[in-house]
Design a protein around this motif. Structure first.
Motif, PDB file in Angstrom:
ATOM      1  N   LYS A 129       0.793  -1.302  -0.009  1.00 16.86           N
ATOM      2  CA  LYS A 129      -0.127   0.120  -0.058  1.00 16.86           C
ATOM      3  C   LYS A 129       1.040   1.406  -0.241  1.00 16.86           C
ATOM      4  O   LYS A 129       0.606   2.107  -0.787  1.00 16.86           O
ATOM      5  CB  LYS A 129      -0.865   0.125   1.231  1.00 16.86           C
ATOM      6  N   ALA A 130       2.082   1.516   0.643  1.00 13.51           N
ATOM      7  CA  ALA A 130       2.688   2.439   1.069  1.00 13.51           C
ATOM      8  C   ALA A 130       3.451   2.795  -0.604  1.00 13.51           C
ATOM      9  O   ALA A 130       3.780   3.768  -0.866  1.00 13.51           O
ATOM     10  CB  ALA A 130       3.768   2.244   2.063  1.00 13.51           C
ATOM     11  N   LYS A 131       3.934   1.379  -0.975  1.00 13.41           N
ATOM     12  CA  LYS A 131       4.554   1.587  -2.287  1.00 13.41           C
ATOM     13  C   LYS A 131       3.717   2.362  -3.433  1.00 13.41           C
ATOM     14  O   LYS A 131       4.360   3.096  -4.400  1.00 13.41           O
ATOM     15  CB  LYS A 131       5.065   0.141  -2.664  1.00 13.41           C
ATOM     16  N   ILE A 132       2.506   1.637  -3.358  1.00 18.38           N
ATOM     17  CA  ILE A 132       1.876   2.282  -4.280  1.00 18.38           C
ATOM     18  C   ILE A 132       1.399   3.794  -4.249  1.00 18.38           C
ATOM     19  O   ILE A 132       1.250   4.358  -5.013  1.00 18.38           O
ATOM     20  CB  ILE A 132       0.460   1.175  -4.388  1.00 18.38           C
ATOM     21  N   ASN A 133       0.880   4.057  -3.059  1.00 24.49           N
ATOM     22  CA  ASN A 133       0.644   5.311  -2.703  1.00 24.49           C
ATOM     23  C   ASN A 133       1.714   6.400  -3.009  1.00 24.49           C
ATOM     24  O   ASN A 133       1.442   7.632  -3.604  1.00 24.49           O
ATOM     25  CB  ASN A 133       0.464   5.750  -1.098  1.00 24.49           C
ATOM     26  N   SER A 134       2.740   6.022  -2.962  1.00 22.47           N
ATOM     27  CA  SER A 134       4.054   6.932  -3.434  1.00 22.47           C
ATOM     28  C   SER A 134       4.118   7.194  -5.174  1.00 22.47           C
ATOM     29  O   SER A 134       5.049   7.929  -5.464  1.00 22.47           O
ATOM     30  CB  SER A 134       5.277   6.430  -2.971  1.00 22.47           C
ATOM     31  N   ARG A 135       3.448   6.607  -5.704  1.00 17.53           N
ATOM     32  CA  ARG A 135       3.648   6.363  -7.241  1.00 17.53           C
ATOM     33  C   ARG A 135       2.398   6.754  -8.049  1.00 17.53           C
ATOM     34  O   ARG A 135       2.492   7.039  -9.315  1.00 17.53           O
ATOM     35  CB  ARG A 135       4.021   4.823  -7.670  1.00 17.53           C
ATOM     36  N   VAL A 136       1.091   6.606  -7.470  1.00 17.24           N
ATOM     37  CA  VAL A 136      -0.054   6.840  -8.143  1.00 17.24           C
ATOM     38  C   VAL A 136      -0.185   8.263  -8.847  1.00 17.24           C
ATOM     39  O   VAL A 136      -0.862   8.465  -9.828  1.00 17.24           O
ATOM     40  CB  VAL A 136      -1.282   6.689  -7.515  1.00 17.24           C
ATOM     41  N   GLU A 139      -7.828  -4.582  -5.945  1.00 14.13           N
ATOM     42  CA  GLU A 139      -8.855  -4.362  -4.706  1.00 14.13           C
ATOM     43  C   GLU A 139      -8.685  -3.024  -4.279  1.00 14.13           C
ATOM     44  O   GLU A 139      -9.517  -2.526  -3.602  1.00 14.13           O
ATOM     45  CB  GLU A 139      -8.688  -5.440  -3.837  1.00 14.13           C
ATOM     46  N   ALA A 140      -7.523  -2.410  -4.197  1.00  9.42           N
ATOM     47  CA  ALA A 140      -7.436  -0.986  -3.506  1.00  9.42           C
ATOM     48  C   ALA A 140      -7.194   0.055  -4.491  1.00  9.42           C
ATOM     49  O   ALA A 140      -8.035   0.571  -5.127  1.00  9.42           O
ATOM     50  CB  ALA A 140      -6.271  -1.203  -2.286  1.00  9.42           C
ATOM     51  N   SER A 141      -5.973   0.583  -4.284  1.00  8.01           N
ATOM     52  CA  SER A 141      -5.432   1.587  -5.263  1.00  8.01           C
ATOM     53  C   SER A 141      -4.539   1.105  -6.291  1.00  8.01           C
ATOM     54  O   SER A 141      -3.654   0.431  -5.970  1.00  8.01           O
ATOM     55  CB  SER A 141      -4.842   2.520  -4.303  1.00  8.01           C
ATOM     56  N   PRO A 142      -4.790   1.833  -7.403  1.00  9.28           N
ATOM     57  CA  PRO A 142      -5.813   2.524  -7.871  1.00  9.28           C
ATOM     58  C   PRO A 142      -7.012   1.942  -8.547  1.00  9.28           C
ATOM     59  O   PRO A 142      -7.611   2.435  -9.268  1.00  9.28           O
ATOM     60  CB  PRO A 142      -5.241   3.460  -9.102  1.00  9.28           C
ATOM     61  N   GLY A 143      -7.469   0.768  -8.072  1.00  4.23           N
ATOM     62  CA  GLY A 143      -8.589  -0.088  -8.644  1.00  4.23           C
ATOM     63  C   GLY A 143      -9.892   0.402  -7.790  1.00  4.23           C
ATOM     64  O   GLY A 143     -10.311   1.492  -8.079  1.00  4.23           O
TER      65      GLY A 143
END
Length: 613
Positions: free
Chosen positions: A369-376, A441-445
């Motif tokens: 989650k933290a990794k994706i949040n830094s890239r979206v 299931e979560a971000s950015p889905g």
């Protein structure tokens, strides 16, 4: 019908925008003062008439679907359950749809534009589809292991779902709702008896999954019931006095003992002793009366497109072959010397790919989650205000639940979204699917799509809280394809996980149509998935039985992804250097869920405007 218990899809599908309490809105009882009546008065323009009509529809639908009202944050009906299944209640539902179809047809669409025109188009389509769907007897099979009322009611009563347990009144509300649930369960028994007479019954394999789900709630000690959860929460509630707590504990415990447990026990014994002997050996809709037309309807309902089972089946076969070829490339990249089936076995059996505990799973997904949040931010310019949490699926439903799922945040911001991971079988949660599953299931889905939809200002409530499986699941699978663009999938095993997820969706096209249109058996479907993936056997079985229970739903993922990807490809070709991926994604998300033909027309109009800019 089953779907009417929770309203529009997705949601099984579905923030910062606070909904007004329905208690201050028109209801069925004061229809003389309703917005519907106001909307046809002289002096209103077409847009005003439309919006008053849509508001009235939403308010009236909440009264007809009080459980769904709770899920979308309309709490005035928290003490009520949906009406029992009966000829009268089904007639009322059909009359409701016909009334609003007639009302929307009285509005001149040529005088609408923008959001109003979109609302008109999808509202009219939805009413027409609902009326068309009333031809089919899904009410005769009201329970299944996936979407059965017995499962989501247990979630509500556990205290971990949408039902609030903050005040004393909240507890008393659920006590009353439980009485309605018991009556509803009685009606499911009568509906299934009618199904036996009409030979519209559940497959044996599904009955065998439902029976233990019901049995799990037949306990001798109320403290061992999942429904006792709110009383455990009560202990630390500082808003309720000690004397009131004692009163609640006594009445609530009595309700569990005398209302809920007997309702489950009666249904469990009926399913075990009376219904099970009549279960059918066939599994597809095509084996039932009017089954071919029924499945064609399910395809149209779930994809919003005019597609045949045959063309979907063929497309699925092509995609399965393509993705297998990509998996072979991964095998070569990591230096595995055996065959692809041997590679599948290696991935299923080697301990390096699996977690040791439930907590390890949750912690690992928090890291993703933290990794994706830094890239979206690379691909998006609009983001949900609501956050989401990672949680394991509750034990009472884990054995028959999907590997992962998403629950939308509360519309008033009081509850975050929830990304559920099923830790029942750790071998069904390999480490290599973490990145792709989290994106989906979560971000950015799902989290982006559903939370943003709920937060759009001015969006008609039927759209804010409604949806289309093909949009929601198509978006989530499309979102997975953005992983490399976000700097993910650098590990070849994580890329393999992405292929695993897409392969699952491709196999669904083949298996769903195979089961419901081509006479496939349950075992044929299991064998096909085992031969074309590295999925755990328990996961394959759960997936196949899911497709059996909810025909057509599994088609929406890959069909929706293909439609959105085609829109992007055409937009990129038309706009060239003017194409902005962040603005394209805004166009897909900012108006909430739309049927694919409506979304396509909207994107085409946006492309024309961008060309002129």
């Amino acid at each position: 019908m089953k779907k009417q218990l929770l309203g529009a899809s997705v949601v099984l599908l579905l923030s910062a925008c606070q909904s007004n309490s329905i208690s201050s809105q028109p209801t069925l009882e004061n229809a003389s003062k309703s917005a519907l009546a106001s909307a046809v008065q002289a002096g209103q323009n077409e847009a005003q008439r439309l919006n008053l009509l849509l508001e009235e529809y939403f308010n009236e639908s909440m009264a007809l679907n009080p459980v769904y009202a709770t899920f979308v944050g309309e709490y005035a009906y928290n003490d009520k359950f949906n009406e029992p299944i009966s000829e009268a209640s089904r007639a009322k539902d059909l009359a409701f749809e016909k009334k609003y179809l007639a009302a929307i047809k009285a509005i001149d669409a040529d005088k609408l534009e923008g959001q109003d025109l979109l609302s008109y188009q999808i509202f009219k389509r939805d009413r027409e589809m609902a009326i068309l769907g009333s031809r089919f007897d899904d009410y005769l099979m009201p329970l299944d292991q996936m979407s059965g009322v017995h499962n989501y009611f247990a979630g509500l009563g556990s205290g971990s779902s949408a039902q609030p347990f903050n005040s004393a009144q909240d507890y008393y509300n659920f006590e009353q709702r439980a009485k309605g649930f018991a009556l509803y369960m009685d009606s499911t028994i009568e509906a299934m008896r009618e199904g036996i007479e009409k030979q519209v019954v559940l497959p044996k394999a599904i009955i065998e999954k439902v029976i233990p789900q019901l049995q799990a709630h037949v306990v001798d000690d109320v403290k061992k019931s999942v429904f006792y959860g709110p009383l455990t929460m009560l202990e630390s509630n500082e808003q309720i006095s000690a004397s009131e707590k004692a009163k609640i504990t006594a009445s609530y415990s009595k309700m569990i003992e005398q209302v809920i447990i007997p309702a489950f026990k009666k249904t469990y014994e009926f399913m075990r002793d009376e219904y099970r002997p009549h279960g059918r050996d066939s599994v597809g809709l095509s084996a039932l009366p009017n089954g071919k037309a029924w499945y064609e309807y399910q395809i149209a309902e779930n994809t919003t497109l005019s597609l045949s089972a045959e063309e979907i089946h063929e497309y699925g076969q092509q995609e399965v072959a393509r993705i297998l070829a990509e998996m072979k490339k991964v095998k070569e990249t990591v230096g595995f010397k055996g065959s692809l089936p041997e590679f599948f076995t290696f991935l299923k059996e080697d301990e390096q790919f699996y977690f040791k505990s439930e907590q390890e799973v949750v912690d690992a997904y928090e890291g993703v989650k933290a990794k994706i949040n830094s890239r979206v931010g690379k691909l998006f310019e609009v983001f949900p205000k609501a956050d989401y949490e990672v949680r394991p699926v509750e034990a009472f439903r884990a054995a028959s639940s999907a590997g992962a799922s998403y629950q939308n945040p509360a519309p008033d911001g009081s509850r975050p979204g929830i990304f559920y991971i099923n830790t029942h079988n750790l071998k069904a949660q390999p480490k290599f699917i973490m990145e792709t599953l989290s994106i989906h299931e979560a971000s950015p889905g799902h989290h982006f799509q559903i939370a943003i939809q709920q937060e759009v200002e001015g969006l008609a409530k039927f759209r804010k809280f409604g949806g289309y499986t093909v949009f929601a699941e198509g978006w989530a699978l499309y979102a997975e394809s953005l992983g490399k663009e976000m700097g993910l999938f650098t590990d070849p095993y994580q890329w393999y996980g992405r292929l695993v997820d897409e392969q699952l969706r491709a196999m669904r096209l083949v298996v769903d149509t195979g089961l419901h249109a081509m006479g496939w058996s349950r075992q044929q479907a299991i064998d096909f998935m085992a031969a074309n993936s590295s999925m755990a056997a328990s996961d394959i079985e759960s997936e196949v039985e899911r497709y059996i229970s909810i025909p057509g739903q599994a088609l929406a993922y890959k069909i929706g992804q293909r439609a959105i990807r085609d829109m992007r490809t055409k937009a990129e070709a038309a706009l060239g250097d003017k194409f902005d991926i962040r603005k394209f994604h805004t166009q897909i998300l900012i108006d909430g869920a739309l049927p694919m033909p409506v979304l396509q027309a909207k994107v085409e109009q946006w492309v024309k405007e961008q060309k002129k800019a």
